[in-house]
Design an enzyme around this catalytic site. Structure first.
Site, PDB file in Angstrom:
ATOM      1  N   SER A 233       0.838  -1.186   0.000  1.00 55.33           N
ATOM      2  CA  SER A 233       0.000   0.000   0.000  1.00 55.33           C
ATOM      3  C   SER A 233       0.876   1.239   0.000  1.00 55.33           C
ATOM      4  O   SER A 233       1.975   1.222   0.551  1.00 55.33           O
ATOM      5  CB  SER A 233      -0.869   0.014   1.257  1.00 55.33           C
ATOM      6  OG  SER A 233       0.001   0.163   2.373  1.00 55.33           O
ATOM      7  N   LYS A 234       0.351   2.286  -0.610  1.00 54.46           N
ATOM      8  CA  LYS A 234       1.196   3.470  -0.753  1.00 54.46           C
ATOM      9  C   LYS A 234       1.423   4.181   0.576  1.00 54.46           C
ATOM     10  O   LYS A 234       2.283   5.021   0.682  1.00 54.46           O
ATOM     11  CB  LYS A 234       0.635   4.413  -1.812  1.00 54.46           C
ATOM     12  CG  LYS A 234      -0.663   5.066  -1.496  1.00 54.46           C
ATOM     13  CD  LYS A 234      -1.068   5.957  -2.673  1.00 54.46           C
ATOM     14  CE  LYS A 234      -2.461   6.472  -2.449  1.00 54.46           C
ATOM     15  NZ  LYS A 234      -3.108   6.952  -3.651  1.00 54.46           N
ATOM     16  N   ARG A 235       0.666   3.815   1.571  1.00 51.64           N
ATOM     17  CA  ARG A 235       0.916   4.389   2.895  1.00 51.64           C
ATOM     18  C   ARG A 235       2.243   3.897   3.463  1.00 51.64           C
ATOM     19  O   ARG A 235       2.831   4.519   4.315  1.00 51.64           O
ATOM     20  CB  ARG A 235      -0.199   3.995   3.864  1.00 51.64           C
ATOM     21  CG  ARG A 235      -1.469   4.729   3.555  1.00 51.64           C
ATOM     22  CD  ARG A 235      -2.292   4.939   4.796  1.00 51.64           C
ATOM     23  NE  ARG A 235      -3.294   5.949   4.510  1.00 51.64           N
ATOM     24  CZ  ARG A 235      -4.132   6.427   5.397  1.00 51.64           C
ATOM     25  NH1 ARG A 235      -4.079   5.988   6.634  1.00 51.64           N
ATOM     26  NH2 ARG A 235      -4.997   7.339   5.066  1.00 51.64           N
TER      27      ARG A 235
END
Ligand code: GLU
Length: 498
Positions: free
Chosen positions: A253-255
């Site tokens: 995930s880009k988080r």
């Protein structure tokens, strides 16, 4: 034997994802190795979220990696059009077939009824799903409702009992209970197909022989197989690849990790290294060698050797591989050429030069002033953020809010970024000068430089995100509890802006 035809079918929403490139790569290898075709189809049935920019970014990102296709919206081919928004008449025709055979039905239930139903099912702790309310409407009732112009969707019938069994190339037999499968909407009230319907119709008419896709689609496969059965079509072979994971094993995930291919391009990775690294996700060369080209991968490819344990996309490992490429595969001349190409990208320079011209007296002033445009993460520490008006908590909030706001909007033009910052500053009760301070340090790494608003607009969301996240980390990071409070506050901001 049926010719091997595989496809990647991305939805053009958001950034070109490394997961898309990974699945595309394996599809391409499989097709090429079997002397087949690998095609690209754009699944843009979600008109509200699909954008032309995202589509272009997907093309550019896959081409940059060398994962090219022989048929697609941009190159044409015998099975076009390759963009779902241009295939509406086909879906209309095919939905009629299912309506006529009784495998699909009109559903006139209102949004309110469906919400009530869902709430009731949640309260009863039963599997949520459509209850078949409109399943047995008579022909006359349907005709009457249509004449009254009542809104409707078209759903598919699903067996009430038993299970769906199918073979997955990698996973063997999979059994899923029909009770878990909803009476899927095939056509929405706006007359556009849903993913499930368009995807099956297109895979059939584009003569796709093998559907190689991410494991998140396993639970949808029964619906797809049922559609093939309803139509009397031969279903393709299904193969569900393991999903890429963050180093902590959660879904990529880009988080937690940069997921956009653009990020890796903008940070100066070599496409050969990135595609090599993607090839190492759950797969190894038979002789165990770690450096290989896409052609070498194709020549040695065996889909059955994909291992199902979630492959970890670890940026540190990619850094190591990229370094090896630079040291072992680039001559000094190639290094110079590739570096110059990357650093002096004309489009980017055209935006940067006007900012520099006003501020420098000699060319030798350029690097000290604007080197940050080319660097990865700036060298900053907690001291860089010391400020008279703002404490660390306030700065974390400014950085996080700006990041969320930038991620929400697709427009990253200078004016749009400025407007968002002004609005956020006003909402949070900071002077714009103070508000911009932590952003300035995070993005440029300096106390004095060109405007941070221009900088964000030029370096783009991916590198900005990485720098803002790094800065938040330097400022102590945001705990789960703080995230919750910030999220709530940010929602209030978003609502106040509506
Ligand atoms: N449009 C789907 C996606 O975005 C395609 C899934 C599939 O390959 O069937 O991933």
């Amino acid at each position: 034997m049926q010719k091997v035809r595989t496809r990647i079918a991305p939805s053009p929403t958001g950034d070109p994802h490394v997961g898309t490139a990974y699945i595309a790569l394996f599809n391409r290898c499989f097709a090429k190795q079997n002397e087949g075709e690998f095609i690209l189809r754009i699944e843009d049935t979600d008109q509200a979220r699909s954008t032309a920019k995202s589509e272009q970014d997907i093309f550019a990102a896959l081409r940059w990696l060398g994962v090219d296709w022989s048929e697609g919206p941009d190159v044409g081919g015998p099975f076009g059009p390759y963009r779902q928004s241009q295939r509406s008449s086909l879906y209309q025709e095919q939905i009629e077939v299912l309506l006529d055979s009784g495998h699909a039905f009109h559903c006139f239930c209102t949004a309110q009824r469906l919400t009530d139903l869902r709430n009731q099912q949640m309260a009863d702790k039963t599997t949520p799903g459509y209850d078949g309310h409109c399943l047995h409407l008579s022909k006359e009732e349907i005709a009457q409702k249509l004449a009254d112009e009542q809104e409707y969707v078209i759903r598919m019938q699903v067996p009430a009992e038993g299970e769906c069994r199918f073979e997955d190339m990698l996973r063997g037999e999979i059994a899923i209970n029909w009770q878990q499968i909803d009476m899927q909407v095939l056509m929405k009230s706006d007359g556009l197909p849903t993913y499930h319907f368009a995807n099956v119709v297109d895979d059939h008419f584009m003569e796709i022989s093998h559907v190689i896709r991410g494991e998140e689609w396993i639970n949808s496969t029964p619906k797809h197989l049922l559609l093939y059965q309803y139509f009397g079509w031969q279903a393709p072979v299904f193969c569900h690849m393991p999903l890429l994971r963050n180093p902590d094993k959660s879904k990529l995930s880009k988080r937690k990790n940069p997921t956009s291919i653009n990020y890796y391009r903008d940070m100066g990775y070599l496409p050969e290294a990135v595609v090599n690294y993607l090839g190492m996700m759950g797969w190894t060369m038979p002789d165990g060698r770690e450096l290989f080209t896409i052609d070498e991968m194709t020549d040695n490819f065996d889909l059955m050797r994909v291992s199902l344990g979630g492959p970890v996309f670890d940026v540190e490992k990619l850094d190591w591989l990229n370094g090896k490429y630079i040291r072992e595969r680039l001559s000094d001349t190639q290094f110079m050429q590739l570096f110059a190409q990357w650093a002096f990208d004309e489009q980017k320079m055209a935006q940067i030069i006007p900012l520099l011209k006003d501020r420098v007296e000699r060319f030798s002033d350029v690097v000290p002033l604007a080197g940050f445009f080319l660097s990865g993460l700036p060298e900053i520490s907690a001291e860089s953020f010391v400020h008279k008006q703002l404490n660390e908590e306030q700065m974390r909030k400014i950085l996080q809010f700006t990041l969320w706001q930038l991620e929400n909007g697709t427009d990253l033009s200078r004016d749009a970024v400025e407007q968002e910052c002004v609005r956020l500053a006003a909402y949070c009760g900071f002077k714009i000068r103070d508000f911009l301070f932590p952003l300035f340090v995070a993005i440029t790494g300096k106390a004095v430089s060109t405007s941070v608003i221009d900088a964000i607009s030029i370096i783009g969301i991916d590198v900005s995100r990485a720098r803002i996240r790094a800065a938040i980390g330097i400022l102590g990071g945001i705990s789960k509890k703080e995230t919750k409070t910030l999220e709530k506050d940010f929602r209030d901001f978003a609502q106040s802006a509506e």
